[in-house]
Design a protein around this motif. Structure first.
Motif, mmCIF file in Angstrom:
data_model
loop_
_atom_site.group_PDB
_atom_site.id
_atom_site.type_symbol
_atom_site.label_atom_id
_atom_site.label_comp_id
_atom_site.label_asym_id
_atom_site.label_seq_id
_atom_site.Cartn_x
_atom_site.Cartn_y
_atom_site.Cartn_z
ATOM 1 N N UNK A 50 3.810 5.111 -2.723
ATOM 2 C CA UNK A 50 3.301 4.286 -1.625
ATOM 3 C C UNK A 50 3.234 5.139 -0.363
ATOM 4 N N UNK A 51 2.146 5.050 0.345
ATOM 5 C CA UNK A 51 1.978 5.777 1.596
ATOM 6 C C UNK A 51 2.152 4.804 2.750
ATOM 7 N N UNK A 52 3.192 5.014 3.552
ATOM 8 C CA UNK A 52 3.503 4.117 4.668
ATOM 9 C C UNK A 52 2.745 4.593 5.910
ATOM 10 N N UNK A 53 1.472 4.203 5.973
ATOM 11 C CA UNK A 53 0.552 4.740 6.982
ATOM 12 C C UNK A 53 0.074 3.683 7.977
ATOM 13 N N UNK A 54 0.956 2.765 8.353
ATOM 14 C CA UNK A 54 0.542 1.693 9.258
ATOM 15 C C UNK A 54 0.272 2.182 10.673
ATOM 16 N N UNK A 55 1.044 3.135 11.133
ATOM 17 C CA UNK A 55 0.906 3.614 12.508
ATOM 18 C C UNK A 55 -0.137 4.729 12.539
ATOM 19 N N UNK A 85 -0.168 1.223 2.759
ATOM 20 C CA UNK A 85 0.149 0.083 3.622
ATOM 21 C C UNK A 85 -1.025 -0.288 4.522
ATOM 22 N N UNK A 86 -1.823 0.686 4.919
ATOM 23 C CA UNK A 86 -2.948 0.405 5.814
ATOM 24 C C UNK A 86 -3.977 -0.512 5.172
ATOM 25 N N UNK A 87 -3.913 -0.689 3.858
ATOM 26 C CA UNK A 87 -4.846 -1.568 3.152
ATOM 27 C C UNK A 87 -4.225 -2.909 2.785
ATOM 28 N N UNK A 88 -3.023 -3.179 3.292
ATOM 29 C CA UNK A 88 -2.299 -4.398 2.916
ATOM 30 C C UNK A 88 -2.156 -5.376 4.076
ATOM 31 N N UNK A 89 -3.022 -5.267 5.085
ATOM 32 C CA UNK A 89 -2.887 -6.105 6.277
ATOM 33 C C UNK A 89 -2.908 -7.590 5.994
ATOM 34 N N UNK A 190 10.569 -3.521 8.525
ATOM 35 C CA UNK A 190 11.255 -4.511 7.699
ATOM 36 C C UNK A 190 10.273 -5.445 7.010
ATOM 37 N N UNK A 191 9.286 -5.929 7.744
ATOM 38 C CA UNK A 191 8.288 -6.832 7.154
ATOM 39 C C UNK A 191 7.464 -6.103 6.106
ATOM 40 N N UNK A 192 6.897 -4.970 6.472
ATOM 41 C CA UNK A 192 5.991 -4.273 5.567
ATOM 42 C C UNK A 192 6.705 -3.843 4.297
ATOM 43 N N UNK A 193 7.901 -3.298 4.421
ATOM 44 C CA UNK A 193 8.616 -2.838 3.234
ATOM 45 C C UNK A 193 8.954 -3.995 2.308
ATOM 46 N N UNK A 194 9.410 -5.111 2.870
ATOM 47 C CA UNK A 194 9.760 -6.260 2.035
ATOM 48 C C UNK A 194 8.546 -6.797 1.293
ATOM 49 N N UNK A 195 7.443 -6.972 2.011
ATOM 50 C CA UNK A 195 6.226 -7.492 1.385
ATOM 51 C C UNK A 195 5.718 -6.521 0.322
ATOM 52 N N UNK A 196 5.784 -5.226 0.615
ATOM 53 C CA UNK A 196 5.304 -4.229 -0.339
ATOM 54 C C UNK A 196 6.132 -4.213 -1.619
ATOM 55 N N UNK A 197 7.466 -4.289 -1.487
ATOM 56 C CA UNK A 197 8.291 -4.276 -2.693
ATOM 57 C C UNK A 197 7.886 -5.414 -3.629
ATOM 58 N N UNK A 198 7.627 -6.596 -3.049
ATOM 59 C CA UNK A 198 7.232 -7.740 -3.869
ATOM 60 C C UNK A 198 5.842 -7.547 -4.460
ATOM 61 N N UNK A 199 4.902 -7.095 -3.633
ATOM 62 C CA UNK A 199 3.527 -6.944 -4.098
ATOM 63 C C UNK A 199 3.414 -5.891 -5.198
ATOM 64 N N UNK A 200 4.259 -4.865 -5.131
ATOM 65 C CA UNK A 200 4.230 -3.785 -6.117
ATOM 66 C C UNK A 200 5.111 -4.083 -7.326
ATOM 67 N N UNK A 201 5.871 -5.168 -7.274
ATOM 68 C CA UNK A 201 6.765 -5.504 -8.366
ATOM 69 C C UNK A 201 7.938 -4.563 -8.502
ATOM 70 N N UNK A 202 8.411 -4.010 -7.374
ATOM 71 C CA UNK A 202 9.492 -3.031 -7.410
ATOM 72 C C UNK A 202 10.805 -3.720 -7.805
ATOM 73 N N UNK A 203 11.485 -3.135 -8.777
ATOM 74 C CA UNK A 203 12.764 -3.677 -9.233
ATOM 75 C C UNK A 203 13.949 -2.887 -8.706
ATOM 76 N N UNK A 204 13.734 -1.618 -8.346
ATOM 77 C CA UNK A 204 14.814 -0.752 -7.871
ATOM 78 C C UNK A 204 14.315 0.056 -6.679
#
Length: 331
Positions: A50-55, A85-89, A190-204
């Motif tokens: 995942x590329x955390x490119x929001x800023x 992340x820039x595509x997950x607005x 905090x928001x972006x990471x939480x939403x991303x973990x769910x959207x990606x189905x991250x378990x760990x």
């Protein structure tokens, strides 16, 4: 209104590495990437990028290309397409709407000066004093003029980390209402990471121990959205001789892809997963495969060393030793 971002269905281990493309990867980044990769592959799991490119002001697409090349050169192959992340607005906006309807969000117009002067010190850093919590600013000003804060619940916060054990804190006294969206409209970490973990189905979630406290905030968002918490495993950090984390902000040297085998060997020493013959190996993929085998057999449930002083001299000297030795202290 229910939250509609559906968590990907997975029956096994699903991990990720999530760098910010504000610069190339460095040795600290490689250690985190290798740690998360080993843990995923040792469990026959999926490892995503995942590329955390929001800023956009801090991130450069050229750095994204460099990061991908660096991972490739070090034998760390990810599964599936790269998540940006820039595509997950739309996902972040939907999550904010759900939290706002549940009265878990409020507007904040506090200046940095006020935050410095009025935020009491907590165990993880300054704690917001709740100045704007009852000012109802969202009804009096456009959202674009305000930061959006998460209203944390009362009482105790609990976090079960596989490598640190159970951790407890007080939501309001130790953590406080945290930022979900900055005043410039960029979603907070905090928001972006939480939403991303769910959207990606991250378990760990496997990452450095510098983000251990941030996990309280991520889990707070997931809880409020009715989404499951992944398991968390927070591992070692590389620090400079002065104790500061090795980071892009501290001008850590970029990884040299031509030295990939040596870079991997240094990280394997830290994690105590040096494969037989690795000292003479020049194939990064072979070193990684051997390290996965060791991690699977011996180290998957072991707490890695937490704090390692890193300099060019220590990188070359091999002071971390081979599998079975420990050259680090607690964080």
């Amino acid at each position: 209104m229910p939250y509609h971002v559906v968590m990907a269905i997975t029956s096994g281990y699903r991990g990720r590495f999530a760098p910010t493309p504000s610069g190339p990867l460095h040795m600290g980044s490689l250690l985190t990437a290798l740690l998360s990769y080993l843990d995923a592959r040792a469990h026959d799991g999926v490892w995503m990028l995942r590329i955390d490119d929001l800023d956009a002001a801090r991130c450069d697409p050229a750095h994204t290309d460099t990061i991908r090349h660096q991972l490739d050169a070090h034998g760390l192959a990810w599964d599936g397409p790269v998540y940006r992340q820039s595509q997950a607005g739309s996902r972040y906006r939907e999550a904010l709407a759900t939290l706002r309807q549940a009265d878990r969000i409020y507007g904040c117009d506090c200046t940095r000066r006020r935050l410095r002067e009025h935020a009491p010190a907590g165990p993880f850093g300054p704690v917001y004093d709740g100045h704007c919590a009852r000012r109802h600013l969202l009804t009096d000003a456009p959202d674009s003029a305000l930061a959006l804060r998460m209203r944390v619940p009362p009482g105790g916060a609990q976090l079960a980390d596989d490598w640190h054990g159970p951790l407890v804190a007080d939501w309001q006294a130790d953590i406080g209402d945290f930022v979900l969206q900055r005043r410039d409209g960029i979603p907070g970490y905090a928001l972006a990471s939480a939403v991303d973990e769910a959207a990606m189905g991250i378990t760990h979630v496997v990452r450095g121990s510098d983000l251990l406290h941030a996990t309280f905030m991520h889990w707070c968002v997931l809880d409020a959205l009715g989404l499951p918490r992944p398991r968390s495993r927070h591992g070692p950090l590389l620090v400079r001789a002065d104790g500061a984390k090795l980071s892009k902000q501290n001008h850590a040297a970029p990884l040299v892809t031509g030295a990939a085998a040596a870079n991997l060997l240094a990280c394997c020493r830290i994690l105590e997963v040096v494969p037989d013959g690795a000292e003479r190996a020049d194939d990064p993929a072979a070193i990684v495969a051997g390290a996965v085998a060791i991690w699977r057999e011996r180290s998957a449930q072991r707490v890695p060393p937490q704090r390692i002083v890193w300099t060019e001299e220590t990188a070359d000297s091999g002071i971390f030793g081979h599998a079975g030795t420990l050259g680090a202290g607690p964080l």
